[in-house]
Design a protein around this motif. Structure first.
Motif, short mmCIF file in Angstrom:
data_model
loop_
_atom_site.label_atom_id
_atom_site.label_comp_id
_atom_site.label_asym_id
_atom_site.label_seq_id
_atom_site.Cartn_x
_atom_site.Cartn_y
_atom_site.Cartn_z
N TYR A 58 -35.33 -3.85 -9.19
CA TYR A 58 -34.44 -3.11 -8.30
C TYR A 58 -34.98 -3.18 -6.87
O TYR A 58 -36.18 -3.10 -6.66
CB TYR A 58 -34.31 -1.65 -8.73
CG TYR A 58 -33.94 -1.50 -10.18
CD1 TYR A 58 -32.66 -1.80 -10.62
CD2 TYR A 58 -34.87 -1.08 -11.11
CE1 TYR A 58 -32.31 -1.68 -11.96
CE2 TYR A 58 -34.55 -0.96 -12.46
CZ TYR A 58 -33.27 -1.26 -12.88
OH TYR A 58 -32.94 -1.16 -14.19
N SER A 59 -34.07 -3.30 -5.93
CA SER A 59 -34.49 -3.43 -4.53
C SER A 59 -33.53 -2.67 -3.62
O SER A 59 -32.31 -2.75 -3.77
CB SER A 59 -34.52 -4.91 -4.15
OG SER A 59 -35.02 -5.08 -2.84
N CYS A 71 -28.92 -3.29 -0.94
CA CYS A 71 -29.60 -3.20 -2.23
C CYS A 71 -29.13 -4.36 -3.10
O CYS A 71 -28.18 -5.06 -2.76
CB CYS A 71 -29.33 -1.86 -2.91
SG CYS A 71 -27.60 -1.66 -3.41
N LEU A 75 -29.54 -2.58 -8.95
CA LEU A 75 -29.60 -1.16 -8.58
C LEU A 75 -28.22 -0.52 -8.64
O LEU A 75 -28.07 0.60 -9.12
CB LEU A 75 -30.19 -1.00 -7.18
CG LEU A 75 -30.36 0.48 -6.78
CD1 LEU A 75 -31.71 0.99 -7.25
CD2 LEU A 75 -30.18 0.68 -5.30
N THR A 119 -47.52 2.21 -3.61
CA THR A 119 -46.70 2.32 -4.82
C THR A 119 -46.71 3.76 -5.33
O THR A 119 -47.76 4.39 -5.41
CB THR A 119 -47.24 1.38 -5.91
OG1 THR A 119 -47.19 0.04 -5.44
CG2 THR A 119 -46.39 1.49 -7.19
N LEU A 134 -38.68 5.47 -11.82
CA LEU A 134 -39.13 4.11 -11.54
C LEU A 134 -40.44 4.15 -10.76
O LEU A 134 -40.66 5.04 -9.95
CB LEU A 134 -38.10 3.35 -10.69
CG LEU A 134 -36.70 3.10 -11.28
CD1 LEU A 134 -35.82 2.49 -10.21
CD2 LEU A 134 -36.78 2.20 -12.49
N CYS A 136 -42.17 2.47 -7.77
CA CYS A 136 -41.64 1.72 -6.63
C CYS A 136 -42.74 1.36 -5.64
O CYS A 136 -43.59 2.19 -5.30
CB CYS A 136 -40.58 2.54 -5.91
SG CYS A 136 -39.15 2.94 -6.94
N THR A 137 -42.71 0.12 -5.20
CA THR A 137 -43.57 -0.32 -4.10
C THR A 137 -42.78 -0.18 -2.81
O THR A 137 -41.69 -0.76 -2.67
CB THR A 137 -44.03 -1.77 -4.29
OG1 THR A 137 -44.83 -1.85 -5.47
CG2 THR A 137 -44.87 -2.23 -3.10
N ILE A 138 -43.31 0.60 -1.88
CA ILE A 138 -42.62 0.90 -0.62
C ILE A 138 -43.37 0.24 0.52
O ILE A 138 -44.59 0.41 0.65
CB ILE A 138 -42.54 2.42 -0.40
CG1 ILE A 138 -41.86 3.08 -1.60
CG2 ILE A 138 -41.81 2.75 0.89
CD1 ILE A 138 -42.13 4.56 -1.71
N ILE A 149 -37.88 -0.82 -0.63
CA ILE A 149 -38.27 -0.13 -1.86
C ILE A 149 -37.98 -1.09 -3.02
O ILE A 149 -36.82 -1.42 -3.28
CB ILE A 149 -37.51 1.18 -2.06
CG1 ILE A 149 -37.70 2.10 -0.85
CG2 ILE A 149 -37.96 1.87 -3.33
CD1 ILE A 149 -36.88 3.37 -0.91
N ASN A 150 -39.03 -1.53 -3.68
CA ASN A 150 -38.87 -2.46 -4.80
C ASN A 150 -39.49 -1.87 -6.06
O ASN A 150 -40.59 -1.31 -6.01
CB ASN A 150 -39.54 -3.80 -4.50
CG ASN A 150 -38.86 -4.54 -3.37
OD1 ASN A 150 -37.65 -4.70 -3.36
ND2 ASN A 150 -39.64 -4.98 -2.39
N SER A 151 -38.79 -1.99 -7.16
CA SER A 151 -39.32 -1.54 -8.44
C SER A 151 -39.66 -2.76 -9.29
O SER A 151 -38.80 -3.60 -9.56
CB SER A 151 -38.30 -0.67 -9.18
OG SER A 151 -38.81 -0.32 -10.45
#
Length: 226
Positions: A58-59, A71, A75, A119, A134, A136-138, A149-151
């Motif tokens: 997800y992004s 996105c 997502l 993260t 989730l 998430c890496t922010i 924001i990537n999961s």
């Protein structure tokens, strides 16, 4: 059981027996396996018993005002929004209350650090107000100041090889991730009364039948026998 532990399978548990003396041994082995699993989890090791694949699932892209700028399709499907609906929302509109508090602290750090990347666990609301947790890496884009924001989803490759699993690949990936979150939630709240499967399914955004069935497939036990 000992051979399973030796191969790195710390999620396997033995069922109880009709022989009381044997049950004492089974309880001891299951306790050892549980302690090993806790150590593995606490130290963020990955057991080699299964094959894992990591991918960005997800992004979300936010502008500098925290408004959702873009996105990916995954997502939209997970949160059940259309593209036109989600781009008029602020990130605050889809974050659960506890995650909102965390997000306020993240925003302050992002403003101070142009190379920000961390993260965190975040919980999102679907359009129907189901909660989806989730990791998430922010990160902050260096030139535009947009926020990414990537999961990253960890997919268990081998766990379903011998199971007649009828879900599509995309649905399976999402549900495996949710089952892992439910398992972690239970371990982290062993001293508290366990919610019903109906409450758990609503909290984690998964069908109640799939929750019980897939949990059994993943961990070879039911939710209430952990």
């Amino acid at each position: 059981m000992l051979f399973e532990l030796a191969t790195g399978n710390v999620v396997n548990r033995m069922d109880t027996s009709s022989f009381e003396d044997l049950n004492e041994v089974i309880e001891l082995l299951n306790t050892v396996a549980q302690k090993l699993e806790n150590v593995v989890s606490a130290n963020e090791y990955v057991t080699p018993f299964y094959s894992f694949q990591n991918s960005i699932k997800y992004s979300i892209i936010l502008d500098r005002n925290q408004k959702i700028k873009n996105c990916n399709q995954a997502l939209l499907e997970m949160l059940n929004y259309s593209a036109t609906e989600i781009v008029v929302l602020n990130i605050n509109d889809i974050l659960e209350q506890q995650s909102l508090v965390l997000w306020e602290a993240i925003k302050l750090d992002i403003e101070k650090d142009e190379k920000y990347q961390e993260t965190f666990p975040l919980k999102f609301f679907t359009k129907e107000e189901l909660i989806v947790p989730l990791f998430c890496t922010i990160s902050r884009h260096y030139f535009t100041n947009d926020i990414f924001i990537n999961s990253i989803t960890t997919i268990i490759q081998d766990i379903f090889d011998d199971v007649n699993f009828s879900l599509s690949n995309n649905s399976r990936d999402v549900e495996v991730q949710i089952i892992q979150k439910v398992y972690t939630f239970i371990l982290n709240n062993l001293e508290e009364p366990l919610p019903s499967t109906k409450e758990l399914s609503k909290q984690f955004g998964i069908n109640e039948f799939n929750l019980k069935n897939n949990f059994k497939i993943c961990f070879n036990t039911s939710i209430y026998k952990l």
